[in-house]
Motif scaffolding. Sequence first.
Motif, mmCIF file in Angstrom:
data_model
loop_
_atom_site.group_PDB
_atom_site.id
_atom_site.type_symbol
_atom_site.label_atom_id
_atom_site.label_comp_id
_atom_site.label_asym_id
_atom_site.label_seq_id
_atom_site.Cartn_x
_atom_site.Cartn_y
_atom_site.Cartn_z
ATOM 1 N N GLY A 44 51.615 111.136 13.900
ATOM 2 C CA GLY A 44 50.259 110.897 13.436
ATOM 3 C C GLY A 44 50.204 110.319 12.037
ATOM 4 O O GLY A 44 49.413 109.409 11.757
ATOM 5 N N VAL A 45 51.039 110.829 11.132
ATOM 6 C CA VAL A 45 51.066 110.316 9.759
ATOM 7 C C VAL A 45 51.469 108.843 9.758
ATOM 8 O O VAL A 45 50.864 108.009 9.071
ATOM 9 N N PHE A 46 52.505 108.515 10.530
ATOM 10 C CA PHE A 46 52.910 107.121 10.606
ATOM 11 C C PHE A 46 51.801 106.256 11.197
ATOM 12 O O PHE A 46 51.550 105.141 10.734
ATOM 13 N N ALA A 47 51.137 106.775 12.241
ATOM 14 C CA ALA A 47 50.063 106.011 12.882
ATOM 15 C C ALA A 47 48.936 105.714 11.900
ATOM 16 O O ALA A 47 48.371 104.615 11.896
ATOM 17 N N VAL A 48 48.601 106.688 11.043
ATOM 18 C CA VAL A 48 47.541 106.477 10.056
ATOM 19 C C VAL A 48 47.953 105.403 9.050
ATOM 20 O O VAL A 48 47.182 104.482 8.749
ATOM 21 N N LEU A 49 49.161 105.506 8.520
ATOM 22 C CA LEU A 49 49.624 104.524 7.537
ATOM 23 C C LEU A 49 49.698 103.126 8.156
ATOM 24 O O LEU A 49 49.218 102.147 7.575
ATOM 25 N N TYR A 50 50.274 103.043 9.334
ATOM 26 C CA TYR A 50 50.383 101.762 10.032
ATOM 27 C C TYR A 50 48.994 101.235 10.398
ATOM 28 O O TYR A 50 48.689 100.045 10.232
#
Length: 277
Positions: free
Chosen positions: A118-124
Amino acid sequence: MRAVALSLRHELIGLAGVVERNVYLTRRYIYWDVAFFVWTVANTLTIVFIAEGIEASGGRIDVDRATATLLIGAVVWAYLGIIFEFLTETVAWERWEGTIEYTFMAPLSRAMHLGGSGVFAVLYGLVRAILLFAVVAAFFGLQFEDANFLAALVILVVASISFFGIGMMTAVLPLISPEKGAQLGFVAQGMLLVVSGVYYPVDVLPEWMQWLSTISPATYALDGIRASILDGASLGSLWHDIWPLLVIGAASIPLGLGIFNRGEVYAKRHGKLKRSG
């Protein structure tokens, strides 16, 4: 206290590891990501051109405002799609890479596993959303002199908490149904599209659908972002959109984790982890 600190450190290292792995996977398929971004730009243009088409056919509207309204809806929807895609396809990616059994046996809590995705998805997703907004706004020559972009960004980040929870619920679908689970995740995304007022005011919906819109985080995210960009609204004046997002996020994340854990138990009992979908 020392044991708690060590345990927390271990979990955070695991979360960072999931984020790092997703970075490597994205780099591996970067040209596909570029191709999908071009497709997203083209898809957004077809939607935003609706405002131009209404004027060309004789309709009387504020074209710039209508264009900006449609653009914001398309960008937020694309951002939500990224969150859903990464969380819903978490299990699918594990199957593609042949690591699903190792990941689910790793000494890492499921909250950190899904949280890292989820954290990666938000940043991306934030990078993609900003680029998409800038490219399409430049294409139509839109000006946002009074826009409060900081408030819009804060609303989007707060909304991400709620999107996390819903994404966790859809992430369980490929786990319990390797064949069709991922597709059902996109069905859930489409249901949010209908009731959240992405391209039209929720007031035009039937009353029962308006009620459903009150429990969709996308509704409040769109209202707040449009108010901040189109009218320059401050964060203080947007509290009526922020607090529902916080409440939905506080409820949806534990619910999403609980649903995923139940699905994981089911998948392990029925030998679905190793199956290819």
